[in-house]
Design a protein around this motif. Sequence first.
Motif, PDB file in Angstrom:
ATOM      1  N   ALA A 127      93.530  42.392  44.163  1.00 57.34           N
ATOM      2  CA  ALA A 127      93.464  43.411  44.702  1.00 57.34           C
ATOM      3  C   ALA A 127      92.249  43.580  45.491  1.00 57.34           C
ATOM      4  O   ALA A 127      91.348  42.708  44.824  1.00 57.34           O
ATOM      5  CB  ALA A 127      93.869  44.625  44.920  1.00 57.34           C
ATOM      6  N   ASN A 128      91.556  44.115  46.526  1.00 57.43           N
ATOM      7  CA  ASN A 128      90.671  44.129  47.028  1.00 57.43           C
ATOM      8  C   ASN A 128      89.531  44.287  45.774  1.00 57.43           C
ATOM      9  O   ASN A 128      88.291  43.646  45.847  1.00 57.43           O
ATOM     10  CB  ASN A 128      90.630  44.592  48.465  1.00 57.43           C
ATOM     11  N   PHE A 129      89.871  45.569  45.337  1.00 55.08           N
ATOM     12  CA  PHE A 129      88.645  46.264  44.028  1.00 55.08           C
ATOM     13  C   PHE A 129      88.683  44.930  43.600  1.00 55.08           C
ATOM     14  O   PHE A 129      87.907  45.530  42.377  1.00 55.08           O
ATOM     15  CB  PHE A 129      89.474  47.187  43.847  1.00 55.08           C
ATOM     16  N   MET A 130      89.087  44.168  42.345  1.00 57.16           N
ATOM     17  CA  MET A 130      89.073  43.367  41.767  1.00 57.16           C
ATOM     18  C   MET A 130      88.173  42.003  41.828  1.00 57.16           C
ATOM     19  O   MET A 130      88.831  40.919  42.553  1.00 57.16           O
ATOM     20  CB  MET A 130      90.451  42.958  41.356  1.00 57.16           C
ATOM     21  N   GLU A 131      87.015  42.891  42.228  1.00 53.50           N
ATOM     22  CA  GLU A 131      86.355  41.392  42.338  1.00 53.50           C
ATOM     23  C   GLU A 131      85.861  40.077  41.773  1.00 53.50           C
ATOM     24  O   GLU A 131      85.883  39.142  41.940  1.00 53.50           O
ATOM     25  CB  GLU A 131      85.098  42.476  42.904  1.00 53.50           C
ATOM     26  N   ASN A 132      85.778  40.481  40.450  1.00 56.40           N
ATOM     27  CA  ASN A 132      85.977  39.433  39.722  1.00 56.40           C
ATOM     28  C   ASN A 132      86.917  38.443  39.348  1.00 56.40           C
ATOM     29  O   ASN A 132      86.698  37.104  39.240  1.00 56.40           O
ATOM     30  CB  ASN A 132      85.545  40.321  37.794  1.00 56.40           C
ATOM     31  N   ALA A 133      88.018  38.752  39.313  1.00 57.63           N
ATOM     32  CA  ALA A 133      89.158  37.954  39.571  1.00 57.63           C
ATOM     33  C   ALA A 133      88.619  36.836  40.795  1.00 57.63           C
ATOM     34  O   ALA A 133      89.464  36.196  40.875  1.00 57.63           O
ATOM     35  CB  ALA A 133      90.559  38.862  39.625  1.00 57.63           C
ATOM     36  N   MET A 134      88.747  37.884  41.592  1.00 54.83           N
ATOM     37  CA  MET A 134      89.068  37.062  43.069  1.00 54.83           C
ATOM     38  C   MET A 134      87.306  35.758  43.325  1.00 54.83           C
ATOM     39  O   MET A 134      87.798  34.567  43.171  1.00 54.83           O
ATOM     40  CB  MET A 134      88.152  37.774  44.385  1.00 54.83           C
TER      41      MET A 134
END
Length: 168
Positions: A127-134
């Motif tokens: 999801a776009n709110f999971m910046e660390n994962a991206m």
Amino acid sequence: MLIRKAHDNEYDMIKKQRLASYAAYKHAIPEGHWNVLKGTLSSENVKDSGAEIYVSEINGDIAGSVVLFPSKTKAYEWDSQTLEYPEIRMLAVDASFRGNGIGKALVQHCIKQANEDGSTFVGLHTANFMENAMRLYENLGFRRIPALDFEPLDDGIVVKAFRLDLNS
């Protein structure tokens, strides 16, 4: 750190750990979206899908987990389409173990497994709110595939697609 397949008797603990890991996002997204995400994270779909759950074990403790859905399976309960590629899902690391490369090691294990299984690429959505994962996925060489993005609840939360080409 040992990466291994999860044992059946660990599944309930893994689901609880997964929910706790994602709870940080509870107030960052609409309540309805959180409820759907919570349902997905605790779903029994994984058991019957042919997916493998891998865990990171450190000194006898489960530090994190990830699910690798094989190609030709249905990774999303609400979607009738089957995957044409293996997909990494539900990466979770216990808060007390974060910052030790556990998430990276779990994703790398899935990449290795997909490669050994003869896949030409492996995918994932986040999801776009999971910046660390991206950031993690991009640092591991995954590239965005916007054509495969989706917005499951029409609430502004975009689930972004990523893909890594493998050298089989």
